[in-house]
Every structure is written in structure tokens, then in C-alpha cells.
Motif scaffolding. Structure first.
Motif, PDB file in Angstrom:
ATOM      1  N   LYS A   1      -5.977  -4.350  -6.942  1.00  0.00           N
ATOM      2  CA  LYS A   1      -5.949  -6.071  -7.859  1.00  0.00           C
ATOM      3  C   LYS A   1      -4.853  -6.690  -7.280  1.00  0.00           C
ATOM      4  O   LYS A   1      -4.287  -7.885  -7.042  1.00  0.00           O
ATOM      5  N   SER A   2      -3.589  -5.220  -7.949  1.00  0.00           N
ATOM      6  CA  SER A   2      -2.455  -6.204  -7.279  1.00  0.00           C
ATOM      7  C   SER A   2      -1.903  -7.001  -5.951  1.00  0.00           C
ATOM      8  O   SER A   2      -1.155  -7.420  -6.385  1.00  0.00           O
ATOM      9  N   ILE A   3      -2.739  -5.996  -5.023  1.00  0.00           N
ATOM     10  CA  ILE A   3      -2.202  -6.700  -3.884  1.00  0.00           C
ATOM     11  C   ILE A   3      -2.874  -7.507  -4.283  1.00  0.00           C
ATOM     12  O   ILE A   3      -2.319  -8.338  -3.020  1.00  0.00           O
ATOM     13  N   ALA A   4      -4.663  -7.421  -3.619  1.00  0.00           N
ATOM     14  CA  ALA A   4      -4.758  -8.969  -3.497  1.00  0.00           C
ATOM     15  C   ALA A   4      -4.480 -10.290  -4.269  1.00  0.00           C
ATOM     16  O   ALA A   4      -4.164 -10.829  -2.966  1.00  0.00           O
ATOM     17  N   LYS A   5      -4.207 -10.029  -5.494  1.00  0.00           N
ATOM     18  CA  LYS A   5      -3.275 -11.082  -6.495  1.00  0.00           C
ATOM     19  C   LYS A   5      -2.303 -11.387  -5.788  1.00  0.00           C
ATOM     20  O   LYS A   5      -1.862 -12.828  -5.649  1.00  0.00           O
ATOM     21  N   ALA A   6      -1.105 -10.288  -5.304  1.00  0.00           N
ATOM     22  CA  ALA A   6      -0.077 -10.538  -4.385  1.00  0.00           C
ATOM     23  C   ALA A   6      -0.274 -11.702  -3.122  1.00  0.00           C
ATOM     24  O   ALA A   6       0.132 -11.997  -2.753  1.00  0.00           O
TER      25      ALA A   6
ATOM     26  N   GLY B   1      -6.458   1.335   8.338  1.00  0.00           N
ATOM     27  CA  GLY B   1      -6.266   3.157   8.546  1.00  0.00           C
ATOM     28  C   GLY B   1      -5.344   3.464   6.725  1.00  0.00           C
ATOM     29  O   GLY B   1      -4.107   4.492   7.001  1.00  0.00           O
ATOM     30  N   LEU B   2      -5.327   2.418   6.133  1.00  0.00           N
ATOM     31  CA  LEU B   2      -4.033   2.731   5.046  1.00  0.00           C
ATOM     32  C   LEU B   2      -5.751   2.928   3.496  1.00  0.00           C
ATOM     33  O   LEU B   2      -6.307   2.750   3.435  1.00  0.00           O
ATOM     34  N   SER B   3      -5.008   3.492   2.621  1.00  0.00           N
ATOM     35  CA  SER B   3      -5.175   4.296   1.811  1.00  0.00           C
ATOM     36  C   SER B   3      -4.839   3.573   0.120  1.00  0.00           C
ATOM     37  O   SER B   3      -3.621   3.404   0.724  1.00  0.00           O
ATOM     38  N   ILE B   4      -5.446   2.488  -0.200  1.00  0.00           N
ATOM     39  CA  ILE B   4      -5.185   1.950  -1.233  1.00  0.00           C
ATOM     40  C   ILE B   4      -5.361   2.585  -2.450  1.00  0.00           C
ATOM     41  O   ILE B   4      -6.666   3.364  -2.535  1.00  0.00           O
ATOM     42  N   SER B   5      -4.968   1.969  -3.795  1.00  0.00           N
ATOM     43  CA  SER B   5      -4.431   2.767  -4.669  1.00  0.00           C
ATOM     44  C   SER B   5      -6.067   2.751  -5.758  1.00  0.00           C
ATOM     45  O   SER B   5      -6.193   0.696  -5.168  1.00  0.00           O
ATOM     46  N   LYS B   6      -7.253   2.922  -6.300  1.00  0.00           N
ATOM     47  CA  LYS B   6      -8.039   1.854  -6.477  1.00  0.00           C
ATOM     48  C   LYS B   6      -7.575   1.740  -8.272  1.00  0.00           C
ATOM     49  O   LYS B   6      -8.761   1.437  -8.837  1.00  0.00           O
ATOM     50  N   LEU B   7      -6.582   2.194  -9.008  1.00  0.00           N
ATOM     51  CA  LEU B   7      -6.577   2.659 -10.046  1.00  0.00           C
ATOM     52  C   LEU B   7      -5.764   0.997 -10.638  1.00  0.00           C
ATOM     53  O   LEU B   7      -5.205   0.839 -10.169  1.00  0.00           O
ATOM     54  N   ARG B   8      -6.961   0.694 -11.935  1.00  0.00           N
ATOM     55  CA  ARG B   8      -5.983  -0.762 -12.562  1.00  0.00           C
ATOM     56  C   ARG B   8      -6.521  -1.917 -11.594  1.00  0.00           C
ATOM     57  O   ARG B   8      -6.200  -2.538 -10.930  1.00  0.00           O
TER      58      ARG B   8
ATOM     59  N   ALA C   1       0.493  -1.303   0.117  1.00  0.00           N
ATOM     60  CA  ALA C   1       0.383   0.010   0.583  1.00  0.00           C
ATOM     61  C   ALA C   1       0.463   1.363   0.337  1.00  0.00           C
ATOM     62  O   ALA C   1       0.500   2.475  -0.544  1.00  0.00           O
ATOM     63  N   LYS C   2       1.890   1.259   0.874  1.00  0.00           N
ATOM     64  CA  LYS C   2       2.926   2.065   0.925  1.00  0.00           C
ATOM     65  C   LYS C   2       3.107   2.219  -0.356  1.00  0.00           C
ATOM     66  O   LYS C   2       3.759   3.483  -0.709  1.00  0.00           O
ATOM     67  N   LYS C   3       3.517   1.838  -1.374  1.00  0.00           N
ATOM     68  CA  LYS C   3       4.478   1.467  -2.632  1.00  0.00           C
ATOM     69  C   LYS C   3       3.085   2.209  -3.823  1.00  0.00           C
ATOM     70  O   LYS C   3       4.132   2.835  -4.671  1.00  0.00           O
TER      71      LYS C   3
END
Length: 59
Positions: free
Chosen positions: A31-36, A52-59, A24-26
Motif C-alpha cells: 500500500k505504501s509503495i503504491a501510494k509513493a 522477481g521482488l517480494s513485497i511485504s503485504k502488511l499494513r 521493496a528492499k526497505k
């Protein structure tokens, strides 16, 4: 078709939580985090929100 995750409702391990935070920090996408982590996007989103993390919703 969506991928099936056999780990449905399994508790999160410390290593997985650490990896979630690192990805998430990267700025990785949900989608890519879920797959990893081999978890559903919904599961990852819920855990990130709880931590309390924010995750990019793109791609």
C-alpha cells in the motif's frame, strides 16, 4: 472508497522501477509503495512479480 489513479495502463519509467526496487528492499508495504509511486496496488504487485521482488503485504 479506493483512490483513482489517472495513470492507468501507463508504461513504467526507469525512475519508477528504481524507486520500486528501493522501497521493496526497505520492506515497505504494498500500500505504501503504491501510494509513493501513485500507482494501483495491483500494478505495483504485477511489476514486482515480473522483476522477481517480494513485497511485504502488511499494513
Amino acid at each position: 472508497m479506493s483512490e483513482r489513479f489517472e495513470r492507468h495502463r501507463q508504461p513504467w519509467k526507469q525512475e519508477e522501477i528504481a524507486k520500486l526496487h528501493a522501497l521493496a528492499k526497505k520492506g515497505q508495504s504494498l500500500k505504501s509503495i503504491a501510494k509513493a509511486l501513485t500507482r494501483s496496488e495491483e500494478s505495483v504487485k504485477d511489476r514486482a512479480k515480473a522483476d522477481g521482488l517480494s513485497i511485504s503485504k502488511l499494513r
